[in-house]
Enzyme design. Structure first.
Site, PDB file in Angstrom:
ATOM      1  N   ASN A  10       0.869  -1.175   0.000  1.00 10.37           N
ATOM      2  CA  ASN A  10       0.000   0.000   0.000  1.00 10.37           C
ATOM      3  C   ASN A  10       0.905   1.224   0.000  1.00 10.37           C
ATOM      4  OD1 ASN A  10      -1.778   2.061   0.556  1.00 10.37           O
ATOM      5  ND2 ASN A  10      -2.354   1.332   2.600  1.00 10.37           N
ATOM      6  N   TRP A  11       0.976   1.877  -1.134  1.00  8.71           N
ATOM      7  CA  TRP A  11       1.891   3.028  -1.249  1.00  8.71           C
ATOM      8  C   TRP A  11       1.336   4.286  -0.584  1.00  8.71           C
ATOM      9  CZ3 TRP A  11       5.503   3.761  -6.052  1.00  8.71           C
ATOM     10  CH2 TRP A  11       6.363   2.656  -6.151  1.00  8.71           C
ATOM     11  N   LYS A  12       0.059   4.271  -0.215  1.00 10.12           N
ATOM     12  CA  LYS A  12      -0.573   5.433   0.420  1.00 10.12           C
ATOM     13  C   LYS A  12      -0.361   6.686  -0.446  1.00 10.12           C
ATOM     14  CE  LYS A  12      -0.057   3.104   4.814  1.00 10.12           C
ATOM     15  NZ  LYS A  12       0.083   3.179   6.256  1.00 10.12           N
ATOM     16  N   HIS A  97      -9.314   1.343   5.047  1.00 12.02           N
ATOM     17  CA  HIS A  97      -8.045   1.443   5.783  1.00 12.02           C
ATOM     18  C   HIS A  97      -8.252   2.353   6.989  1.00 12.02           C
ATOM     19  CE1 HIS A  97      -3.916   2.452   6.755  1.00 12.02           C
ATOM     20  NE2 HIS A  97      -3.566   1.356   6.099  1.00 12.02           N
ATOM     21  N   GLU A  99      -6.579   4.678   8.122  1.00 11.45           N
ATOM     22  CA  GLU A  99      -6.325   6.103   7.859  1.00 11.45           C
ATOM     23  C   GLU A  99      -7.551   6.757   7.227  1.00 11.45           C
ATOM     24  OE1 GLU A  99      -2.666   5.455   5.735  1.00 11.45           O
ATOM     25  OE2 GLU A  99      -1.701   4.920   7.630  1.00 11.45           O
ATOM     26  N   GLU A 167      -5.096  -4.932  10.673  1.00 12.28           N
ATOM     27  CA  GLU A 167      -4.041  -3.944  10.881  1.00 12.28           C
ATOM     28  C   GLU A 167      -4.295  -3.214  12.196  1.00 12.28           C
ATOM     29  OE1 GLU A 167      -2.152  -2.716   6.877  1.00 12.28           O
ATOM     30  OE2 GLU A 167      -3.890  -1.449   7.184  1.00 12.28           O
ATOM     31  N   GLY A 173       2.962   2.152  10.816  1.00  6.66           N
ATOM     32  CA  GLY A 173       3.946   3.221  10.650  1.00  6.66           C
ATOM     33  C   GLY A 173       4.699   3.571  11.928  1.00  6.66           C
ATOM     34  N   SER A 212       3.835  -2.329  10.260  1.00 12.14           N
ATOM     35  CA  SER A 212       5.294  -2.409  10.446  1.00 12.14           C
ATOM     36  C   SER A 212       5.895  -3.761  10.062  1.00 12.14           C
ATOM     37  CB  SER A 212       5.680  -2.030  11.884  1.00 12.14           C
ATOM     38  OG  SER A 212       5.247  -0.711  12.172  1.00 12.14           O
ATOM     39  N   GLY A 233       2.990  -1.174   4.254  1.00 15.36           N
ATOM     40  CA  GLY A 233       3.016   0.251   3.951  1.00 15.36           C
ATOM     41  C   GLY A 233       4.424   0.697   3.569  1.00 15.36           C
ATOM     42  N   GLY A 234       5.101   1.332   4.518  1.00 15.12           N
ATOM     43  CA  GLY A 234       6.417   1.932   4.259  1.00 15.12           C
ATOM     44  C   GLY A 234       7.399   1.030   3.525  1.00 15.12           C
TER      45      GLY A 234
HETATM   46  P1  13P Z   1       3.335   0.232   7.668  1.00 11.96           P
HETATM   47  O1  13P Z   1       3.804  -1.048   7.035  1.00 11.96           O
HETATM   48  O2  13P Z   1       4.067   1.433   7.160  1.00 11.96           O
HETATM   49  O3  13P Z   1       3.260   0.141   9.150  1.00 11.96           O
HETATM   50  O4  13P Z   1       1.811   0.463   7.167  1.00 11.96           O
HETATM   51  C1  13P Z   1       0.912  -0.586   7.267  1.00 11.96           C
HETATM   52  C2  13P Z   1      -0.296  -0.201   6.521  1.00 11.96           C
HETATM   53  O5  13P Z   1      -1.003   0.703   6.898  1.00 11.96           O
HETATM   54  C3  13P Z   1      -0.606  -0.938   5.280  1.00 11.96           C
HETATM   55  O6  13P Z   1      -1.883  -0.659   4.827  1.00 11.96           O
END
Ligand code: 13P
Length: 250
Positions: A10-12, A97, A99, A167, A173, A212, A233-234
């Protein structure tokens, strides 16, 4: 029945056209065997979706959206429909998600409608759930996740068209991950709930862990019997890290 692992990035709100090189590097680094034994997916921001889809054409790499509107088309300035994502080359869409739940006030009801729009457009919905730190500390993690699933699962969900991503909000993050025991317990509980709601047809849906995930912890996280992959994510932004995670699932 064996479930095929799904490793999803997920590149957000990250990535410009120049980052297509990183996406290309992922495709180049992931082996034919890894593509055969896993489903691999990158969900870039919508601005890059069509470009990434054309890069991934004729490869086993999948691309997906990060969100969609619940209607197919209409007067919704700035929104993107599931049909548009599909038309741009997406085969999956992340829905609900944390967020978006937190920053865009998405409720279980909107998540459900969005997931239904995704299914209607022929996309596989990745429905996200997870508790906050306060809910975990109050002993309410399971209760929270269960009610999110009960209320946000789309009508017609089954193991072919729906994936659940667990999640925990506090692990996103932050560099913090849930312990393997916590993850396995939660995933087992989600699987039981899916069985209760929809029998085998639903309980064999893939359940991903997100929060993470890194190349260093991927192997241990993915070793859980009810962990069918990850939502990253990251660490999905760089080919080296993402491919390290894919290796951890192999
Ligand atoms: P991180 O891997 O950066 O913690 O993010 C997880 C995430 O929100 C994937 O959707």
């Amino acid at each position: 029945m064996t479930r095929k692992m799904l490793i999803a990035g997920n590149w957000k709100m990250n990535g410009l056209r120049a980052d297509a090189a990183e996406f290309q590097a992922m495709i180049d680094r992931i082996s034919t065997d890894q593509f055969e034994s896993h489903d691999i997916l990158i969900c870039p921001p919508t601005t890059l979706l069509a470009k990434f889809a054309s890069i991934a054409e004729k490869t086993e790499m999948n691309v997906g959206g990060e969100d969609c509107h619940w209607e197919i088309a209409g007067a919704h300035t700035g929104d993107i429909s599931a049909q548009m994502l599909k038309d741009s080359g997406a085969s999956y869409c992340i829905i609900g998600h944390s967020e978006r739940r937190a920053n865009h006030n998405e409720t279980n009801q909107t998540v459900k409608k969005k997931a239904e729009a995704a299914l209607q457009s022929g996309l596989i919905a990745i429905v996200c759930v997870g508790e906050t730190l306060e809910q975990r500390q109050a002993g309410d993690a399971m209760k929270t996740v269960k009610s999110q699933i009960q209320q946000s699962l789309p009508k017609g969900a089954n193991f072919n068209n729906c994936v659940i991503a667990y999640e925990p909000v506090w692990a996103i993050g932050t560099g913090e991950t849930a312990t393997s025991d916590d993850i396995n317990q939660m995933h087992g509980c989600i699987r039981e709930l899916l069985q209760e709601i929809g029998g085998e047809k639903l309980s064999q849906s893939r359940i991903l862990y997100g929060g993470s995930v890194k190349p260093q912890n991927a192997k241990e996280i993915f070793s859980g019997k009810d962990v069918d992959g990850g939502l990253i994510g990251g660490a999905s932004l760089k080919a080296k890290d993402f491919c390290g995670i894919v290796a951890g699932a192999s």
